[in-house]
Scaffold this motif. Structure first.
Motif, PDB file in Angstrom:
ATOM      1  N   ASP A  92      27.133  41.267  29.169  1.00  0.00           N
ATOM      2  CA  ASP A  92      28.430  40.825  29.723  1.00  0.00           C
ATOM      3  C   ASP A  92      29.374  42.000  29.969  1.00  0.00           C
ATOM      4  O   ASP A  92      30.160  41.981  30.909  1.00  0.00           O
ATOM      5  CB  ASP A  92      29.141  39.857  28.765  1.00  0.00           C
ATOM      6  N   VAL A  93      29.348  42.985  29.082  1.00  0.00           N
ATOM      7  CA  VAL A  93      30.377  44.034  29.153  1.00  0.00           C
ATOM      8  C   VAL A  93      29.927  45.273  29.932  1.00  0.00           C
ATOM      9  O   VAL A  93      30.765  46.061  30.371  1.00  0.00           O
ATOM     10  CB  VAL A  93      30.885  44.447  27.745  1.00  0.00           C
ATOM     11  N   ARG A  94      28.616  45.425  30.122  1.00  0.00           N
ATOM     12  CA  ARG A  94      28.138  46.644  30.774  1.00  0.00           C
ATOM     13  C   ARG A  94      28.731  46.823  32.169  1.00  0.00           C
ATOM     14  O   ARG A  94      29.104  47.926  32.568  1.00  0.00           O
ATOM     15  CB  ARG A  94      26.606  46.627  30.870  1.00  0.00           C
ATOM     16  N   SER A  95      28.846  45.718  32.929  1.00  0.00           N
ATOM     17  CA  SER A  95      29.342  45.850  34.306  1.00  0.00           C
ATOM     18  C   SER A  95      30.803  46.331  34.313  1.00  0.00           C
ATOM     19  O   SER A  95      31.208  47.076  35.197  1.00  0.00           O
ATOM     20  CB  SER A  95      29.200  44.534  35.060  1.00  0.00           C
ATOM     21  N   TYR A  96      31.596  45.903  33.319  1.00  0.00           N
ATOM     22  CA  TYR A  96      32.988  46.383  33.239  1.00  0.00           C
ATOM     23  C   TYR A  96      33.035  47.883  32.942  1.00  0.00           C
ATOM     24  O   TYR A  96      33.863  48.626  33.454  1.00  0.00           O
ATOM     25  CB  TYR A  96      33.772  45.625  32.156  1.00  0.00           C
ATOM     26  N   LEU A  97      32.098  48.286  32.080  1.00  0.00           N
ATOM     27  CA  LEU A  97      32.036  49.705  31.731  1.00  0.00           C
ATOM     28  C   LEU A  97      31.715  50.535  32.982  1.00  0.00           C
ATOM     29  O   LEU A  97      32.360  51.554  33.260  1.00  0.00           O
ATOM     30  CB  LEU A  97      30.953  49.878  30.659  1.00  0.00           C
ATOM     31  N   MET A  98      30.728  50.054  33.762  1.00  0.00           N
ATOM     32  CA  MET A  98      30.343  50.779  34.983  1.00  0.00           C
ATOM     33  C   MET A  98      31.492  50.748  36.002  1.00  0.00           C
ATOM     34  O   MET A  98      31.716  51.721  36.713  1.00  0.00           O
ATOM     35  CB  MET A  98      29.070  50.184  35.586  1.00  0.00           C
ATOM     36  N   GLU A  99      32.224  49.636  36.024  1.00  0.00           N
ATOM     37  CA  GLU A  99      33.374  49.537  36.937  1.00  0.00           C
ATOM     38  C   GLU A  99      34.436  50.575  36.549  1.00  0.00           C
ATOM     39  O   GLU A  99      35.060  51.186  37.420  1.00  0.00           O
ATOM     40  CB  GLU A  99      33.947  48.114  36.850  1.00  0.00           C
ATOM     41  N   SER A 100      34.599  50.781  35.250  1.00  0.00           N
ATOM     42  CA  SER A 100      35.584  51.781  34.795  1.00  0.00           C
ATOM     43  C   SER A 100      35.186  53.176  35.271  1.00  0.00           C
ATOM     44  O   SER A 100      36.043  54.047  35.466  1.00  0.00           O
ATOM     45  CB  SER A 100      35.747  51.753  33.273  1.00  0.00           C
ATOM     46  N   GLY A 101      33.862  53.357  35.480  1.00  0.00           N
ATOM     47  CA  GLY A 101      33.368  54.638  35.978  1.00  0.00           C
ATOM     48  C   GLY A 101      33.823  54.940  37.390  1.00  0.00           C
ATOM     49  O   GLY A 101      33.826  56.096  37.818  1.00  0.00           O
ATOM     50  N   GLU A 102      34.194  53.880  38.128  1.00  0.00           N
ATOM     51  CA  GLU A 102      34.682  54.081  39.499  1.00  0.00           C
ATOM     52  C   GLU A 102      36.202  54.171  39.544  1.00  0.00           C
ATOM     53  O   GLU A 102      36.783  54.633  40.522  1.00  0.00           O
ATOM     54  CB  GLU A 102      34.207  52.913  40.384  1.00  0.00           C
ATOM     55  N   LEU A 103      36.853  53.689  38.462  1.00  0.00           N
ATOM     56  CA  LEU A 103      38.322  53.657  38.432  1.00  0.00           C
ATOM     57  C   LEU A 103      38.936  54.977  38.020  1.00  0.00           C
ATOM     58  O   LEU A 103      40.012  55.345  38.451  1.00  0.00           O
ATOM     59  CB  LEU A 103      38.799  52.611  37.411  1.00  0.00           C
TER      60      LEU A 103
END
Ligand SMILES: [Fe+2]
Length: 345
Positions: A48-59
């Protein structure tokens, strides 16, 4: 709670002007018969949380963020950046080519590598390459930086004693003038000096933290496997070991203890409880952990937390490994730690 009668209330108001308060109104809450905590059982499913972590990588970049971390906040203590009352946890991401700049602070940190290889952590002039399952320490007040010269994102679980240092108002922090500190020793130097059941002649510990700053998973897993084959199982914990400081035989850090356990396929552990709230991270296998009246199903990379004095029982559907950490060394140093376990009762 009952409202105080008018005469008492008037008295409380008068003494309040002198910065005083009546103990008898708060005594039961201040000195409870058993541990009371705002920490609640909780779980973070990695899927559930991995995609948010990867999204933070673009932010945001690691350099911009200093540390690109999503804090795991206990739902009972939102806004406090705490996973338990005494510890902080977060998931840190470092993308290929990034550097998380060098700094040092009073807080002690552990890293437990979740996914990806090719990143390194540098501590006091030595770099160590991080592999999934490795347990890495950045001791209090040591320069540390992270880099990822590899070609895949690397994620690890951070555990720090931030709330403990804040409680004592003892926090200091400095940034290194450069993004990375100079490399002063070859990789593997500390492992050879301190991590091979050997110590340099006349070695005297310089701090309360282990001089070994990386505990490779391959060695940990092999130790668990050997003991598993020996067949001895703890009724609550399966095959459970604690990471140690080889120079003292004690805990690897003065404030945080770290543990690893193998739960064989079909294990049904008995319930135990202890005063150290514990953060678990599943490494291998599948199973579930009951914490008081909640049951959390876990698979690799899931993180869950058991509050102080909660009843904890583990079960596994295949051979499983759990990493965990808690403030046990701090509680033991202060004479506070207690455990209730059916095997020792
Ligand atoms: Fe740091």
């Amino acid at each position: 709670m009952q409202q105080p009668n008018p005469k008492r209330r008037e008295f409380y108001e008068r003494i309040a002007r002198h910065d005083m308060a009546p103990l008898w109104e708060v005594l039961a809450a201040l000195v409870p018969p058993r541990p009371v905590t705002p920490c609640v059982p909780a779980q973070w499913k990695y899927r559930d949380v991995r995609s948010y972590l990867m999204e933070s990588g673009e932010l945001i970049t690691a350099a911009e963020a200093e540390r690109r971390v999503l804090i795991l906040e206990n739902p009972g203590m939102r806004g406090q950046s705490s996973v338990t009352h005494s510890l902080y946890a977060g998931l840190q991401l470092i993308m290929p080519g990034e550097i998380a700049p060098s700094h040092r602070h009073a807080q002690t940190a552990l890293r437990f590598v979740i996914e990806g290889t090719g990143a390194y952590t540098a501590v006091d002039g030595e770099r160590v390459t991080m592999h999934p399952g490795d347990f890495i320490i950045t001791p209090s007040w040591t320069w540390h930086d992270h880099g990822n010269p590899g070609n895949e994102p690397v994620v690890w679980l951070d555990g720090l004693d931030i709330p403990i240092v804040a409680f004592f108002d003892a926090g200091f922090m400095e940034r290194y003038p450069e993004a990375t500190q100079p490399v002063a020793r070859r990789e593997g130097d500390s492992q050879a000096r301190y991590g091979a059941n050997l110590l340099p002649l006349d070695y005297a510990p310089q701090s309360q933290t282990s001089p070994v700053f990386c505990y490779p998973y391959a060695r940990t897993r092999d130790a668990l496997e050997q003991l598993h084959r020996g067949g001895e199982l703890h009724n609550c914990h399966g095959v459970k070991l604690q990471y140690t400081n080889p120079a003292t035989g004690g805990y690897p850090m003065p404030t945080i203890g770290a543990f690893v356990q193998l739960l064989p396929r079909g294990f049904q552990g008995l319930a135990y409880r202890a005063t150290d709230a514990t953060v678990f991270c599943a490494v291998e296998g599948h199973g579930s952990t009951r914490i008081d009246d909640k049951t959390f199903e876990w698979e690799p990379h899931d993180v869950f937390v058991a509050p102080a004095w909660s009843k904890v029982s583990h079960s596994s559907s295949d051979d499983s490994v759990l990493f965990s950490f808690s403030d046990r060394p701090a509680q033991k140093a202060l004479g506070l730690w207690r455990e209730q376990c059916p095997c020792t009762d």
